[in-house]
Enzyme design. Structure first.
Site, PDB file in Angstrom:
ATOM      1  CB  THR A  19     -25.007  72.761   3.266  1.00 30.19           C
ATOM      2  OG1 THR A  19     -25.900  73.474   4.122  1.00 30.19           O
ATOM      3  CG2 THR A  19     -25.771  71.662   2.573  1.00 30.19           C
ATOM      4  NE  ARG A  23     -20.096  77.074  -0.293  1.00 31.18           N
ATOM      5  CZ  ARG A  23     -21.070  76.505  -0.978  1.00 31.18           C
ATOM      6  NH1 ARG A  23     -22.207  77.140  -1.135  1.00 31.18           N
ATOM      7  NH2 ARG A  23     -20.895  75.335  -1.540  1.00 31.18           N
ATOM      8  CB  SER A 114     -21.377  76.314  -4.777  1.00 29.12           C
ATOM      9  OG  SER A 114     -22.248  75.604  -5.592  1.00 29.12           O
ATOM     10  CG  HIS A 115     -25.345  78.543  -5.151  1.00 32.23           C
ATOM     11  ND1 HIS A 115     -24.784  77.581  -4.358  1.00 32.23           N
ATOM     12  CD2 HIS A 115     -26.196  79.229  -4.372  1.00 32.23           C
ATOM     13  CE1 HIS A 115     -25.305  77.660  -3.145  1.00 32.23           C
ATOM     14  NE2 HIS A 115     -26.162  78.655  -3.117  1.00 32.23           N
ATOM     15  CE  LYS A 127     -17.132  70.378  -2.177  1.00 33.40           C
ATOM     16  NZ  LYS A 127     -18.418  69.771  -2.478  1.00 33.40           N
ATOM     17  CG  ASP A 278     -23.082  75.282  -9.444  1.00 32.81           C
ATOM     18  OD1 ASP A 278     -22.555  74.460 -10.221  1.00 32.81           O
ATOM     19  OD2 ASP A 278     -23.037  75.171  -8.201  1.00 32.81           O
ATOM     20  CG  ASP A 280     -19.245  74.077  -7.387  1.00 33.51           C
ATOM     21  OD1 ASP A 280     -20.347  74.547  -7.735  1.00 33.51           O
ATOM     22  OD2 ASP A 280     -19.127  73.227  -6.486  1.00 33.51           O
ATOM     23  CG  ASP A 282     -21.819  71.308  -7.472  1.00 36.92           C
ATOM     24  OD1 ASP A 282     -22.260  72.408  -7.865  1.00 36.92           O
ATOM     25  OD2 ASP A 282     -21.498  71.086  -6.281  1.00 36.92           O
ATOM     26  NE  ARG A 283     -26.262  74.542  -6.250  1.00 34.99           N
ATOM     27  CZ  ARG A 283     -27.031  75.185  -5.380  1.00 34.99           C
ATOM     28  NH1 ARG A 283     -28.039  75.920  -5.827  1.00 34.99           N
ATOM     29  NH2 ARG A 283     -26.774  75.118  -4.093  1.00 34.99           N
ATOM     30  CB  THR A 345     -30.198  69.772   2.764  1.00 31.01           C
ATOM     31  OG1 THR A 345     -31.618  69.792   2.590  1.00 31.01           O
ATOM     32  CG2 THR A 345     -29.563  70.743   1.798  1.00 31.01           C
ATOM     33  CD  GLU A 364     -28.705  68.211  -2.237  1.00 33.03           C
ATOM     34  OE1 GLU A 364     -29.063  68.461  -1.083  1.00 33.03           O
ATOM     35  OE2 GLU A 364     -27.644  68.632  -2.726  1.00 33.03           O
ATOM     36  CD  GLU A 365     -34.201  72.236  -2.977  1.00 35.12           C
ATOM     37  OE1 GLU A 365     -34.564  73.179  -3.718  1.00 35.12           O
ATOM     38  OE2 GLU A 365     -33.215  72.297  -2.211  1.00 35.12           O
ATOM     39  CB  SER A 366     -30.567  73.023  -4.362  1.00 36.17           C
ATOM     40  OG  SER A 366     -29.787  71.860  -4.116  1.00 36.17           O
ATOM     41  CE  LYS A 377     -24.997  70.543  -5.857  1.00 36.08           C
ATOM     42  NZ  LYS A 377     -24.493  70.601  -4.486  1.00 36.08           N
ATOM     43  NE  ARG A 497     -31.461  76.897   0.870  1.00 35.28           N
ATOM     44  CZ  ARG A 497     -30.877  77.870   0.168  1.00 35.28           C
ATOM     45  NH1 ARG A 497     -31.622  78.752  -0.472  1.00 35.28           N
ATOM     46  NH2 ARG A 497     -29.561  77.978   0.130  1.00 35.28           N
TER      47      ARG A 497
END
Ligand code: VG1
Ligand code: CO
Length: 544
Positions: A19, A23, A114-115, A127, A278, A280, A282-283, A345, A364-366, A377, A497
């Protein structure tokens, strides 16, 4: 030696970007030649580096520093002209996206999982972002993956490590490495979007804010922007020093992993507003005194109120959300008479819509929200937009939410994650539902009636590309919905999920406890998939 050397190498299995990039466990990335094989595959997929400029930086997790040195040597040996690197190797993902755009770089390499937790026994990631500042689209990640299967050599320099601790320029070979302050350009961009004076006045008036950087990359950004530029008292930023292992926590801003912050806002003398970001940066998670704002609601509220911030005063061109994200934003777009897009996603699918000027806000919902100011984001951006809205509307977060629901109705929403499930079992759950989809419309499940059921496929309205198998959707009569997909960011087994949504119109009951509001849909999902029976899990590991 600054003469490029070519080394032979054999391919590694499974260097397939998911995604959001590649990772893996950190130990896998540390295998001899692993980073080199992937990075050379990237450089080959973009037709070489000759004369190009790249932005390089990461979230500071364990192995960040070593991987950056490898990338810089390889970029130089492959003929790149310049690499712009965050001081100490640090760059949040949105700040990297901004630098790529501002400096008109050809692309960027972002080191982050990320998270996911960091450390020698945890996760690492890498990435590639393209010249628009956004994550490489599937055409590019596909080409990278193809290269990883046949890679037979990489090119590098035999030079010592560069000192990335001081600002300025250094030159390994013919390439210039420019070490920049990771915060300056990003903070300047934020000042162009938001009314800093209004936010400063709000904070000076005693509006109490806490921001939890979760020992990850946003610490320096939040200290500078919230405390130094906006005048929030020292101590507003919690856990603000980046650590290689994120203090052994999950740098994931949700009610499970940022529980201390949630407990704080739920307490008697908690702050008026709180947020977390998070690994990195972005969240974002948004909280108000006594309330948790679901990311889906946050997107909808921001879409309805963005015009209150100077950067969006002209209004929005459109709103885009990932398919599993609740449809709360769609109702706002409808009322505003603007475009509304549903994508698979992953942020890479928003890039074309943003570039084409079709969407201004995406979410996004995340816990991801962002706009056309960058192509990722952006956690702190969301915090600042909320603060700007709060400064103008002079209402509490809870009142803004209630007002929103009373206008648009409420999309009750939750995501249930079943983590580290054996891959075979997870596949069996998904395949079982896939086999049933066609026969579902019109049937009854756990007291609900299925209206439609399908596998989501996306036709990109800008470039016409098609992405299939992007999640299973079951729509029930009355506007409820269940979505299921497998995570593409995990490093262990499979994560299932399940996304649950139920719509209650403005005149209905807007104050039901979320899990209770969704209980029927949970039963329907179990009846349809036997998820819990097949996996042997009685409960999800995480509910957001
Ligand atoms: C998850 C989220 C997705 C997000 C992605 C990257 O992907 O669900 O919405 O874009 O992580 O976010 P998946 O495939 O595990 O569901 V980040 O902040 O990890 O770069
Ligand atoms: Co992230």
């Amino acid at each position: 030696m600054t003469t490029p050397v070519t080394r032979e190498i054999t391919p590694f299995d499974g260097q397939k970007p998911g995604t959001s990039g590649l990772r893996k466990k950190t130990g896998v990335f540390m295998l001899e030649g692993y980073v080199e094989a992937f990075v050379q595959s990237i450089f080959d997929a973009i037709e070489g580096c000759e004369g190009k400029t790249f932005v390089v930086g990461g979230d500071g997790r364990y192995f960040n520093a070593e991987a950056i040195q490898t990338i810089l040597r390889m970029a130089a040996a492959n003929g790149a002209a310049r690499c712009i690197v965050g001081q100490g190797g640090l760059l949040s993902t949105p700040a990297a996206s901004n630098l790529i755009r501002q400096r008109e770089a050809n692309g960027g390499l972002i080191l982050s999982a990320s998270h996911n937790p960091g450390g020698i026994d945890e996760d690492f990631g890498l990435k590639y972002n393209t010249a628009n500042g956004g994550p490489a689209p599937e055409s590019v990640t596909g080409a990278i993956f193809e290269n990883t299967k046949t890679i037979s050599r990489y090119v590098t320099l035999e030079t010592p490590d560069l000192d990335l601790s001081a600002l300025g320029e250094v030159a390994p070979g013919d390439m210039v490495v420019e070490v920049v302050d990771p915060v300056t350009d990003y903070a300047a961009l934020m000042e162009t979007l938001f009314d800093f004076d209004a936010i400063r006045a709000l904070l000076a008036g005693g509006f109490a804010v806490k921001f939890d950087a979760m020992h990850a990359v946003t610490g320096p950004y939040a200290h500078e922007i919230l405390e130094n530029r906006l005048g929030a008292p020292k101590g507003t930023v919690l856990n603000g020093t980046p650590k290689v292992d994120f203090g052994k926590g999950h740098p994931d801003p949700n009610p499970i992993w940022a529980k201390p912050l949630v407990d704080l806002v739920m307490s008697e003398d908690g702050p008026d507003f709180a947020a977390a970001s998070d690994g990195d940066g972005d969240r974002n998670m948004i909280l108000g005194k006594g309330v948790y704002v679901t990311p889906s609601d946050s997107l909808a509220v921001l879409a309805a109120n963005a015009h209150l911030a100077p950067g969006y005063a002209r209004g929005l061109a459109g709103v885009a959300r990932s398919m599993p994200t609740s449809r709360a934003a769609d109702r706002v777009a409808e009322k505003l008479g603007i475009g509304c897009y549903e994508t698979p996603t992953g942020w890479k699918f928003f890039g074309n819509l943003l570039d084409a000027g079709k969407a201004t806000l995406c979410g996004e919902e995340s816990a991801g929200t962002g706009s056309d100011h960058v192509r990722e984001k952006d956690g702190l951006w969301a915090v600042l937009l909320w603060l700007n809205v709060l400064a103008v509307r002079k209402m509490s977060v809870a009142d803004i939410l209630r007002d929103h629901w009373q206008t648009f109705g409420r999309n009750y929403y939750s995501r249930h994650d079943y983590e580290a499930v054996e891959t075979e079992k997870a596949n069996a759950v998904v395949e079982g539902l896939v086999a049933k989809l066609d026969g579902l419309p019109g049937t009854g499940v756990a007291g609900l009636t299925v209206e439609e059921a399908d596998q989501f496929a996306y036709l990109d309205p800008v470039d016409g590309s098609v992405s299939e198998k992007q999640g299973l959707r079951v729509m029930f009569r009355g506007g409820s919905r269940a979505v299921m997909r497998l995570s593409g960011t995990g490093t262990e087994g499979a994560t299932i999920r399940v996304y649950l949504e139920r719509y209650v119109p403005a005149e209905g009951d807007l104050e039901i406890e979320t899990q209770q509001a969704l209980a029927e849909i949970v039963l329907a999902v179990e009846e349809l998939t036997q998820l819990r029976a097949i996996t042997g899990r009685a409960e999800p590991d995480v509910m957001t």
